[in-house]
Design a protein around this motif. Structure first.
Motif, PDB file in Angstrom:
ATOM      1  N   PRO A  70     -19.611  -8.248  62.434  1.00  0.00           N
ATOM      2  CA  PRO A  70     -20.299  -9.099  63.397  1.00  0.00           C
ATOM      3  C   PRO A  70     -19.643 -10.486  63.411  1.00  0.00           C
ATOM      4  N   ILE A  71     -19.182 -10.925  64.578  1.00  0.00           N
ATOM      5  CA  ILE A  71     -18.478 -12.193  64.720  1.00  0.00           C
ATOM      6  C   ILE A  71     -19.261 -13.101  65.653  1.00  0.00           C
ATOM      7  N   GLY A  72     -19.423 -14.366  65.265  1.00  0.00           N
ATOM      8  CA  GLY A  72     -20.118 -15.287  66.148  1.00  0.00           C
ATOM      9  C   GLY A  72     -20.444 -16.600  65.469  1.00  0.00           C
ATOM     10  N   ALA A  73     -21.590 -17.167  65.859  1.00  0.00           N
ATOM     11  CA  ALA A  73     -22.025 -18.446  65.315  1.00  0.00           C
ATOM     12  C   ALA A  73     -23.435 -18.301  64.749  1.00  0.00           C
ATOM     13  N   SER A  74     -24.341 -19.242  65.042  1.00  0.00           N
ATOM     14  CA  SER A  74     -25.641 -19.258  64.373  1.00  0.00           C
ATOM     15  C   SER A  74     -26.521 -18.069  64.712  1.00  0.00           C
ATOM     16  N   GLY A  81     -33.341 -14.373  57.988  1.00  0.00           N
ATOM     17  CA  GLY A  81     -31.909 -14.654  58.050  1.00  0.00           C
ATOM     18  C   GLY A  81     -31.079 -13.460  58.452  1.00  0.00           C
ATOM     19  N   ASN A  82     -31.746 -12.368  58.837  1.00  0.00           N
ATOM     20  CA  ASN A  82     -31.031 -11.118  59.098  1.00  0.00           C
ATOM     21  C   ASN A  82     -30.388 -11.039  60.479  1.00  0.00           C
ATOM     22  N   GLN A  95     -28.844  -1.948  61.883  1.00  0.00           N
ATOM     23  CA  GLN A  95     -28.583  -0.984  60.813  1.00  0.00           C
ATOM     24  C   GLN A  95     -29.681   0.081  60.773  1.00  0.00           C
ATOM     25  N   ASP A  96     -30.936  -0.340  60.882  1.00  0.00           N
ATOM     26  CA  ASP A  96     -32.042   0.605  60.837  1.00  0.00           C
ATOM     27  C   ASP A  96     -31.977   1.596  62.005  1.00  0.00           C
ATOM     28  N   LEU A  97     -31.625   1.102  63.182  1.00  0.00           N
ATOM     29  CA  LEU A  97     -31.485   1.985  64.347  1.00  0.00           C
ATOM     30  C   LEU A  97     -30.383   3.001  64.116  1.00  0.00           C
ATOM     31  N   MET A  98     -29.266   2.552  63.569  1.00  0.00           N
ATOM     32  CA  MET A  98     -28.148   3.460  63.324  1.00  0.00           C
ATOM     33  C   MET A  98     -28.510   4.497  62.266  1.00  0.00           C
ATOM     34  N   ASN A  99     -29.128   4.043  61.185  1.00  0.00           N
ATOM     35  CA  ASN A  99     -29.528   4.978  60.128  1.00  0.00           C
ATOM     36  C   ASN A  99     -30.492   6.030  60.654  1.00  0.00           C
ATOM     37  N   ALA A 100     -31.406   5.618  61.542  1.00  0.00           N
ATOM     38  CA  ALA A 100     -32.370   6.559  62.118  1.00  0.00           C
ATOM     39  C   ALA A 100     -31.693   7.582  63.019  1.00  0.00           C
ATOM     40  N   ASN A 101     -30.478   7.267  63.453  1.00  0.00           N
ATOM     41  CA  ASN A 101     -29.725   8.179  64.314  1.00  0.00           C
ATOM     42  C   ASN A 101     -28.519   8.780  63.584  1.00  0.00           C
ATOM     43  N   ASN A 102     -28.663   8.887  62.263  1.00  0.00           N
ATOM     44  CA  ASN A 102     -27.662   9.553  61.423  1.00  0.00           C
ATOM     45  C   ASN A 102     -26.298   8.896  61.467  1.00  0.00           C
ATOM     46  N   MET A 103     -26.295   7.572  61.592  1.00  0.00           N
ATOM     47  CA  MET A 103     -25.064   6.797  61.526  1.00  0.00           C
ATOM     48  C   MET A 103     -25.129   5.888  60.306  1.00  0.00           C
ATOM     49  N   THR A 104     -23.971   5.624  59.739  1.00  0.00           N
ATOM     50  CA  THR A 104     -23.892   4.732  58.583  1.00  0.00           C
ATOM     51  C   THR A 104     -23.007   3.554  58.937  1.00  0.00           C
ATOM     52  N   ILE A 105     -23.452   2.365  58.601  1.00  0.00           N
ATOM     53  CA  ILE A 105     -22.671   1.165  58.900  1.00  0.00           C
ATOM     54  C   ILE A 105     -22.500   0.341  57.647  1.00  0.00           C
ATOM     55  N   ASP A 106     -21.319  -0.245  57.483  1.00  0.00           N
ATOM     56  CA  ASP A 106     -21.042  -1.155  56.380  1.00  0.00           C
ATOM     57  C   ASP A 106     -20.534  -2.447  57.006  1.00  0.00           C
ATOM     58  N   TYR A 107     -21.399  -3.458  57.095  1.00  0.00           N
ATOM     59  CA  TYR A 107     -20.981  -4.733  57.656  1.00  0.00           C
ATOM     60  C   TYR A 107     -19.948  -5.393  56.748  1.00  0.00           C
ATOM     61  N   VAL A 108     -18.979  -6.079  57.361  1.00  0.00           N
ATOM     62  CA  VAL A 108     -17.977  -6.800  56.588  1.00  0.00           C
ATOM     63  C   VAL A 108     -17.811  -8.203  57.161  1.00  0.00           C
ATOM     64  N   GLY A 109     -17.334  -9.101  56.338  1.00  0.00           N
ATOM     65  CA  GLY A 109     -17.103 -10.476  56.729  1.00  0.00           C
ATOM     66  C   GLY A 109     -16.984 -11.332  55.485  1.00  0.00           C
ATOM     67  N   THR A 110     -16.596 -12.581  55.675  1.00  0.00           N
ATOM     68  CA  THR A 110     -16.357 -13.461  54.527  1.00  0.00           C
ATOM     69  C   THR A 110     -17.618 -14.172  54.050  1.00  0.00           C
ATOM     70  N   ARG A 111     -18.734 -14.009  54.777  1.00  0.00           N
ATOM     71  CA  ARG A 111     -19.972 -14.660  54.394  1.00  0.00           C
ATOM     72  C   ARG A 111     -21.079 -13.620  54.232  1.00  0.00           C
ATOM     73  N   ASN A 112     -22.177 -14.040  53.630  1.00  0.00           N
ATOM     74  CA  ASN A 112     -23.349 -13.178  53.472  1.00  0.00           C
ATOM     75  C   ASN A 112     -24.595 -13.974  53.852  1.00  0.00           C
ATOM     76  N   HIS A 113     -25.495 -13.314  54.578  1.00  0.00           N
ATOM     77  CA  HIS A 113     -26.740 -13.996  54.931  1.00  0.00           C
ATOM     78  C   HIS A 113     -27.781 -12.953  55.306  1.00  0.00           C
ATOM     79  N   GLY A 114     -29.009 -13.157  54.835  1.00  0.00           N
ATOM     80  CA  GLY A 114     -30.088 -12.224  55.115  1.00  0.00           C
ATOM     81  C   GLY A 114     -30.648 -11.627  53.849  1.00  0.00           C
ATOM     82  N   ASN A 115     -31.814 -10.986  53.965  1.00  0.00           N
ATOM     83  CA  ASN A 115     -32.504 -10.465  52.783  1.00  0.00           C
ATOM     84  C   ASN A 115     -32.338  -8.968  52.612  1.00  0.00           C
ATOM     85  N   ASN A 153     -29.266  -5.789  51.617  1.00  0.00           N
ATOM     86  CA  ASN A 153     -28.050  -5.679  50.810  1.00  0.00           C
ATOM     87  C   ASN A 153     -26.775  -5.722  51.643  1.00  0.00           C
ATOM     88  N   ASN A 154     -26.785  -5.073  52.792  1.00  0.00           N
ATOM     89  CA  ASN A 154     -25.595  -4.935  53.623  1.00  0.00           C
ATOM     90  C   ASN A 154     -25.501  -6.122  54.590  1.00  0.00           C
TER      91      ASN A 154
END
Length: 216
Positions: A2-6, A16-17, A24-44, A46-47
């Motif tokens: 995910p790329i952007g600003a605030s 903070g999510n 992520q929850d929508l994807m998981n409910a539809n049998n998809m798995t996502i691993d977010y990547v980036g140089t920062r972390n924010h939200g409550n 794990n991913n």
């Protein structure tokens, strides 16, 4: 990635999510798995990796993406850029060209990747909102040109009938929790479009997988 600003970072969200946990929850409910990547972390959750910094304008988002994309080699990139360029109203005539440069740089640095580009959210300030409407016209134009050229790009409309309304903003600019749920739903439809068009390649670094990828 995910790329952007605030907004992408999650300002206005009580957790903070941003839209990321809901997506992520929508994807998981539809049998998809996502691993977010980036140089920062924010939200409550794990991913919670993200490539977003509050206050960044398009040029700063471009520089951050240029540095981060070759590190993580994402196969799917979600871009929301241009909101802060409109903080003083007016117009940003080079917004479309500069966002095009971000997208082309992603394609160059992470070969085979796909981009989902979002239009810019509503704003409660009339001058800022008019600027965002003009930027969105540029975004629609660049999307048409890049898709015609065969680029793996999907546009999602955050100002459509089911996108966040002014009443879904926490402070006139950033979504509240309900607004982020709406953003997640819009982004998820973009992911469904990507999958249905078979334009999602396997991740170079195994960072995004779905059992639907490669299905005929």
């Amino acid at each position: 990635m995910p790329i952007g600003a605030s907004v992408t970072f999650g300002v206005g969200s009580t957790t903070g999510n941003s839209y990321r946990k809901n997506l992520q929850d929508l994807m998981n409910a539809n049998n998809m798995t996502i691993d977010y990547v980036g140089t920062r972390n924010h939200g409550n959750f794990n991913n919670n990796a993200v490539e977003a910094t509050s206050g960044f304008v398009i040029s700063q988002i471009a520089a951050a993406a240029h540095a981060a994309v070759p590190i993580f080699l994402p196969n799917l990139v979600l871009i929301d850029a241009g909101t802060n360029n409109c903080n003083s109203g007016g117009t940003v005539p080079d917004a479309g060209a500069n966002i095009t440069n971000i997208i082309n740089d992603v394609f160059a640095q992470s070969p085979g990747s796909t981009v989902i580009l979002a239009t810019i959210l509503v704003n409660s300030d009339a001058k800022q909102d008019a600027c965002r409407v003009d930027e969105n016209r540029q975004i629609a134009t660049l999307t048409g040109s890049m898709q015609a050229a065969g680029k793996k790009l999907v546009l999602v409309d955050m100002r459509g009938p089911d996108g966040p309304l002014v009443s879904d903003l926490a402070d006139g600019r950033h979504p509240n929790d309900a607004g982020y749920v709406k953003m997640a739903n819009v982004f998820f439809r973009g992911i469904e479009e990507v999958v249905s068009k078979h334009i999602l390649s396997p991740p170079l670094n195994t960072i995004f997988t779905s059992k639907t990828v490669g299905d005929s």
